[in-house]
Every structure is written in C-alpha cells, then in structure tokens.
Design a protein around this motif. Structure first.
Motif, PDB file in Angstrom:
ATOM      1  N   GLY A   1       7.402  22.380  -5.941  1.00 53.26           N
ATOM      2  CA  GLY A   1       7.339  20.928  -5.843  1.00 53.26           C
ATOM      3  C   GLY A   1       6.047  20.453  -5.217  1.00 53.26           C
ATOM      4  O   GLY A   1       5.413  19.496  -5.690  1.00 53.26           O
ATOM      5  N   MET A   2       5.631  21.110  -4.148  1.00 50.64           N
ATOM      6  CA  MET A   2       4.389  20.733  -3.472  1.00 50.64           C
ATOM      7  C   MET A   2       3.188  20.895  -4.400  1.00 50.64           C
ATOM      8  O   MET A   2       2.292  20.040  -4.448  1.00 50.64           O
ATOM      9  N   LEU A   3       3.150  21.981  -5.152  1.00 53.31           N
ATOM     10  CA  LEU A   3       2.002  22.258  -6.021  1.00 53.31           C
ATOM     11  C   LEU A   3       1.906  21.285  -7.189  1.00 53.31           C
ATOM     12  O   LEU A   3       0.851  21.170  -7.819  1.00 53.31           O
ATOM     13  N   HIS A   4       2.991  20.575  -7.499  1.00 49.40           N
ATOM     14  CA  HIS A   4       2.986  19.619  -8.602  1.00 49.40           C
ATOM     15  C   HIS A   4       3.205  18.192  -8.127  1.00 49.40           C
ATOM     16  O   HIS A   4       3.777  17.369  -8.843  1.00 49.40           O
ATOM     17  N   SER A   5       2.738  17.904  -6.917  1.00 48.88           N
ATOM     18  CA  SER A   5       2.911  16.573  -6.328  1.00 48.88           C
ATOM     19  C   SER A   5       1.637  15.753  -6.449  1.00 48.88           C
ATOM     20  O   SER A   5       0.542  16.284  -6.660  1.00 48.88           O
ATOM     21  N   ARG A   6       1.795  14.428  -6.260  1.00 46.24           N
ATOM     22  CA  ARG A   6       0.667  13.500  -6.403  1.00 46.24           C
ATOM     23  C   ARG A   6       0.361  12.738  -5.124  1.00 46.24           C
ATOM     24  O   ARG A   6      -0.476  11.834  -5.128  1.00 46.24           O
ATOM     25  N   GLY A   7       1.019  13.058  -4.024  1.00 46.84           N
ATOM     26  CA  GLY A   7       0.905  12.254  -2.817  1.00 46.84           C
ATOM     27  C   GLY A   7      -0.234  12.640  -1.898  1.00 46.84           C
ATOM     28  O   GLY A   7      -0.659  13.792  -1.851  1.00 46.84           O
ATOM     29  N   GLU A   8      -0.699  11.641  -1.148  1.00 50.33           N
ATOM     30  CA  GLU A   8      -1.663  11.901  -0.079  1.00 50.33           C
ATOM     31  C   GLU A   8      -0.956  12.562   1.102  1.00 50.33           C
ATOM     32  O   GLU A   8      -1.505  13.415   1.775  1.00 50.33           O
ATOM     33  N   LEU A   9       0.298  12.157   1.328  1.00 48.61           N
ATOM     34  CA  LEU A   9       1.173  12.820   2.287  1.00 48.61           C
ATOM     35  C   LEU A   9       2.308  13.476   1.521  1.00 48.61           C
ATOM     36  O   LEU A   9       2.799  12.929   0.535  1.00 48.61           O
TER      37      LEU A   9
ATOM     38  N   SER B   1       0.817  -1.215   0.000  1.00 46.82           N
ATOM     39  CA  SER B   1       0.000   0.000   0.000  1.00 46.82           C
ATOM     40  C   SER B   1       0.852   1.267   0.000  1.00 46.82           C
ATOM     41  O   SER B   1       0.340   2.376  -0.154  1.00 46.82           O
ATOM     42  N   PHE B   2       2.156   1.096   0.166  1.00 50.65           N
ATOM     43  CA  PHE B   2       3.067   2.243   0.212  1.00 50.65           C
ATOM     44  C   PHE B   2       3.595   2.531  -1.193  1.00 50.65           C
ATOM     45  O   PHE B   2       4.404   1.782  -1.742  1.00 50.65           O
ATOM     46  N   SER B   3       3.108   3.599  -1.781  1.00 50.71           N
ATOM     47  CA  SER B   3       3.605   4.058  -3.080  1.00 50.71           C
ATOM     48  C   SER B   3       4.215   5.441  -2.897  1.00 50.71           C
ATOM     49  O   SER B   3       3.815   6.192  -2.008  1.00 50.71           O
ATOM     50  N   TYR B   4       5.161   5.791  -3.742  1.00 50.25           N
ATOM     51  CA  TYR B   4       5.901   7.031  -3.505  1.00 50.25           C
ATOM     52  C   TYR B   4       6.354   7.658  -4.814  1.00 50.25           C
ATOM     53  O   TYR B   4       6.387   7.022  -5.870  1.00 50.25           O
ATOM     54  N   GLU B   5       6.720   8.915  -4.712  1.00 52.96           N
ATOM     55  CA  GLU B   5       7.432   9.621  -5.770  1.00 52.96           C
ATOM     56  C   GLU B   5       8.434  10.556  -5.111  1.00 52.96           C
ATOM     57  O   GLU B   5       8.185  11.088  -4.022  1.00 52.96           O
ATOM     58  N   VAL B   6       9.576  10.732  -5.755  1.00 50.18           N
ATOM     59  CA  VAL B   6      10.585  11.699  -5.312  1.00 50.18           C
ATOM     60  C   VAL B   6      10.651  12.796  -6.360  1.00 50.18           C
ATOM     61  O   VAL B   6      10.847  12.518  -7.545  1.00 50.18           O
ATOM     62  N   LEU B   7      10.458  14.025  -5.930  1.00 53.25           N
ATOM     63  CA  LEU B   7      10.472  15.164  -6.842  1.00 53.25           C
ATOM     64  C   LEU B   7      11.647  16.064  -6.483  1.00 53.25           C
ATOM     65  O   LEU B   7      11.648  16.714  -5.435  1.00 53.25           O
ATOM     66  N   ILE B   8      12.673  16.056  -7.336  1.00 53.43           N
ATOM     67  CA  ILE B   8      13.847  16.905  -7.138  1.00 53.43           C
ATOM     68  C   ILE B   8      13.602  18.220  -7.877  1.00 53.43           C
ATOM     69  O   ILE B   8      13.390  18.212  -9.096  1.00 53.43           O
ATOM     70  N   VAL B   9      13.629  19.320  -7.153  1.00 54.40           N
ATOM     71  CA  VAL B   9      13.391  20.631  -7.760  1.00 54.40           C
ATOM     72  C   VAL B   9      14.730  21.358  -7.873  1.00 54.40           C
ATOM     73  O   VAL B   9      15.313  21.773  -6.866  1.00 54.40           O
ATOM     74  N   ASP B  10      15.228  21.475  -9.104  1.00 47.44           N
ATOM     75  CA  ASP B  10      16.498  22.161  -9.344  1.00 47.44           C
ATOM     76  C   ASP B  10      16.231  23.659  -9.411  1.00 47.44           C
ATOM     77  O   ASP B  10      15.627  24.162 -10.357  1.00 47.44           O
ATOM     78  N   ASP B  11      16.705  24.369  -8.391  1.00 45.51           N
ATOM     79  CA  ASP B  11      16.417  25.797  -8.246  1.00 45.51           C
ATOM     80  C   ASP B  11      17.449  26.650  -8.984  1.00 45.51           C
ATOM     81  O   ASP B  11      18.126  27.488  -8.396  1.00 45.51           O
ATOM     82  N   GLY B  12      17.574  26.414 -10.289  1.00 49.72           N
ATOM     83  CA  GLY B  12      18.472  27.224 -11.105  1.00 49.72           C
ATOM     84  C   GLY B  12      19.939  26.987 -10.822  1.00 49.72           C
ATOM     85  O   GLY B  12      20.744  27.936 -10.825  1.00 49.72           O
ATOM     86  N   SER B  13      20.326  25.739 -10.596  1.00 50.12           N
ATOM     87  CA  SER B  13      21.720  25.418 -10.280  1.00 50.12           C
ATOM     88  C   SER B  13      22.652  25.769 -11.440  1.00 50.12           C
ATOM     89  O   SER B  13      22.280  25.655 -12.608  1.00 50.12           O
ATOM     90  N   SER B  14      23.895  26.155 -11.096  1.00 42.82           N
ATOM     91  CA  SER B  14      24.893  26.472 -12.112  1.00 42.82           C
ATOM     92  C   SER B  14      25.912  25.345 -12.262  1.00 42.82           C
ATOM     93  O   SER B  14      26.841  25.450 -13.065  1.00 42.82           O
ATOM     94  N   ASP B  15      25.765  24.273 -11.472  1.00 42.95           N
ATOM     95  CA  ASP B  15      26.665  23.139 -11.587  1.00 42.95           C
ATOM     96  C   ASP B  15      25.928  21.970 -12.265  1.00 42.95           C
ATOM     97  O   ASP B  15      24.983  22.178 -13.012  1.00 42.95           O
ATOM     98  N   ARG B  16      26.326  20.728 -11.992  1.00 42.83           N
ATOM     99  CA  ARG B  16      25.747  19.563 -12.658  1.00 42.83           C
ATOM    100  C   ARG B  16      24.593  18.929 -11.857  1.00 42.83           C
ATOM    101  O   ARG B  16      24.279  17.760 -12.051  1.00 42.83           O
ATOM    102  N   THR B  17      23.935  19.699 -11.025  1.00 43.30           N
ATOM    103  CA  THR B  17      22.844  19.156 -10.211  1.00 43.30           C
ATOM    104  C   THR B  17      21.758  18.522 -11.069  1.00 43.30           C
ATOM    105  O   THR B  17      21.292  17.408 -10.791  1.00 43.30           O
ATOM    106  N   SER B  18      21.338  19.195 -12.125  1.00 41.12           N
ATOM    107  CA  SER B  18      20.267  18.666 -12.970  1.00 41.12           C
ATOM    108  C   SER B  18      20.700  17.379 -13.674  1.00 41.12           C
ATOM    109  O   SER B  18      19.909  16.436 -13.818  1.00 41.12           O
TER     110      SER B  18
END
Length: 333
Positions: free
Chosen positions: A154-162, A104-121
């Motif tokens: 990230g919160m506004l584009h999430s799909r989770g119940e929690l 019953s445990f389903s999940y998603e991880v949403l990484i929000v790259d806040d305009g990084s100038s390195d190789r974060t994305s």
C-alpha cells in the motif's frame, strides 16, 4: 575401566548433540535470513486498481512519483468483512469533514486486501462505488502474505505527502492523526532551525516518522487483561528492547512522510508480525527522526494473535538481529 569410559563418553556425546543442534538452529535462521535478503523492487506497470463504476483499470502509482494528495491512509485487511465497515465509516466521515473545512487537505484511502477468503473485497469495493476511486482504492494481493507486506504494498503505491497506516478493526482512531501530524511538524521545525540558510526546505524534504503508542495505557491493560496476556506483553517488550534498543516502546500506528517512506518501505523485508519493529530499526540506521505519540486504543474482539503468532514474532525478531547484525540484509539509502 569400561565404566570410566562410559562416564566420560556420555558428557561428550551430550555436548556433541547440543553443539550439532546449535549449529543446526543457527544454519536454519541464517538460511531464512538469506532467502529474504534481496531488496524489494517496485514495478507498478503490472498492477492496477479496478474502478467498479466505470470498469476501467487505473495504473497503480509509485511512491517515487510526485505527491498528488496531502494524506494517504493505508488499511491492511485480511478477513475483515465484519470489522472493516464500522472503522471505515468513522474514518471517511472524519476525512470528509476535514476536507470540507480545509481546502488544502486532500486524501486517499487505500484498502489492501491481503488474500481474504471472506467478503472483505466486496465490502471494500462497495466503498469505492460510493466514494469514488479518486478517494478510495482497493489493492488485491491475491493470496495472504501478512500484514507487513500488505502495508508495504500500500505504501509503495500511495500518492500522499504524508502516509498513515491504520488497522481495519478500528482499535486506533483516525482522530489521533492530528496528534501525529503535530509531532511530525515539531520535528521538522527543529530541523529547519538547525538549517537556517535553507529557506526552501519543506516538510516532505525532512525524513521524519511518528509512531502511535498505547504505552500510557499499559497500566490500565495490566489490570483488565488476563495474567498470561500481560506476561506475553511484558516478555515481548523486553525482547523488542534487546532487538532494536531503547526509544520507541510501542508501534500501534505510523505516520511518516514521502521522503522517509521511500527509504523505509523499499528496505523493509519482514512480511508478517514484526515489520513495525523492523521499521524502528531502519529509522535508527537511516537517520530518520522519529517520535512516540500516545494515542487512544481499544481492544477490539476478533484478534488474530494466537500462541503460534507469538512464536512467529520471536522468530522474526531473531531474523532482524541476524539479518542486519551480520550484514546479510543490506540497508540502501
């Protein structure tokens, strides 16, 4: 006689200058508050997640859609090329183990790259390739807005119940999720007990928020940190107390549910440092039940907090007080 006039004029001149300066500062703060007084709108139609495997674009969901996952984990990242991998691997391993043992445990991880100038994305997209876009997604903001705005997006584009926010440096551990869940469920059960006639009430129907706190670690921090960092910490806690009142002492992470998140993140205005203080303020004024939960916390090298950051924090705390106190920022239920 001339010397008497000189003696009288000098205090009057100084008083006038102080008054003009005070009015100037007040006008500056009020103008800053006015500029960000508009309520945020959600328009996911022009926002997409990129799937590096199929090269197709996946439309961003809205927080007002029906939940598709049990948990959404939002990780804001700005120039985290080196710290993100370690924290992410630890996190995804936990999520996979829990998902395997609990169907019953389903999940998603949403990484929000806040305009990084390195190789974060690039690092983040490597995770999407490996773990698939159904489980891991990357949202690119294009330019740096601030940690608060990255979490809000990230919160506004999430799909989770929690919905859980967690830093990219791994200072707070994903294993504390169960502590936060337990406290949220306890709060929800208390609400159900007060409404025995409504048996259909679900966790997602009850507005609750649990703030992960390192308050119990404060004594340890006082003995290991440098004196000026302790002074800044104590001073900042005092200012926070004066701004939002007693209740929550620290806000290292947040777990909330869909119903509460819809209200919190469509009202939140601060984009950088003190967004978490604003969330506490909003919880109090929206009647969202909240609790403080002690979590494990490590001080990770590479902190982005500088002296100028402290000044910005104090500035934003004043904006909270003025914006909401004078009714410039409206809170929409």
């Amino acid at each position: 006689m001339r010397s008497l006039w000189t003696l009288l004029a000098l205090p009057l001149l100084l008083s006038s200058l102080v008054l003009v300066a005070a009015f100037g500062v007040a006008a500056f703060f009020l103008e800053c508050a006015r500029r960000i007084s508009c309520r945020h709108s959600i328009d996911p139609s022009d926002a997409f997640f990129e799937d590096p495997n199929s090269l197709r674009k996946v439309p961003c969901p809205s927080i007002f859609d029906q939940a598709e996952k049990y948990l959404s984990l939002i990780i804001p990242a700005f120039n985290e090329e080196y710290r993100l991998p370690g924290a992410f691997i630890e996190t995804i391993n936990y999520l996979q183990r829990r998902s395997a043992s609990d169907k019953s445990f389903s999940y998603e991880v949403l990484i929000v790259d806040d305009g990084s100038s390195d190789r974060t994305s690039e690092v983040a997209f490597d995770f999407v390739r490996k773990y698939k876009i159904e489980n891991v997604r990357v949202l690119l903001l294009g330019r740096n807005h601030g940690k608060g705005e990255a979490i809000r997006k990230g919160m506004l584009h999430s799909r989770g119940e929690l919905l859980l926010m967690l830093d990219a440096d791994g200072a707070t551990k994903i294993t504390d999720l169960e502590k936060l869940e337990s406290q949220i469920c306890t709060l929800a059960e208390k609400v159900k007990e007060l409404n025995p006639g409504d048996q259909s009430m679900k966790l997602s129907d009850i507005e609750v928020a649990a703030f992960g706190s390192r308050a119990r670690l404060e004594k340890q921090a006082l003995t290991t940190r440098k004196w000026y960092r302790n002074l800044l910490m104590k001073s900042f806690h005092l200012v926070v107390l004066l701004t939002v009142g007693p209740g929550i002492r620290d806000t290292q992470t947040l777990l909330t549910n869909l119903t509460a998140a819809r209200k919190l993140f469509t009202n939140m205005r601060l984009k950088r440092w003190c967004f978490d203080v604003e969330l506490v303020y909003l919880c109090k004024h929206l009647g969202i039940l909240m609790t403080e939960v002690c979590v494990n916390w490590l001080e990770i090298p590479g902190s982005k907090v500088r002296l100028t950051s402290i000044i910005s924090m104090l500035f934003e705390l004043v904006l909270i007080r003025l914006g909401y106190g004078l009714g410039i920022w409206k809170i929409c239920n």
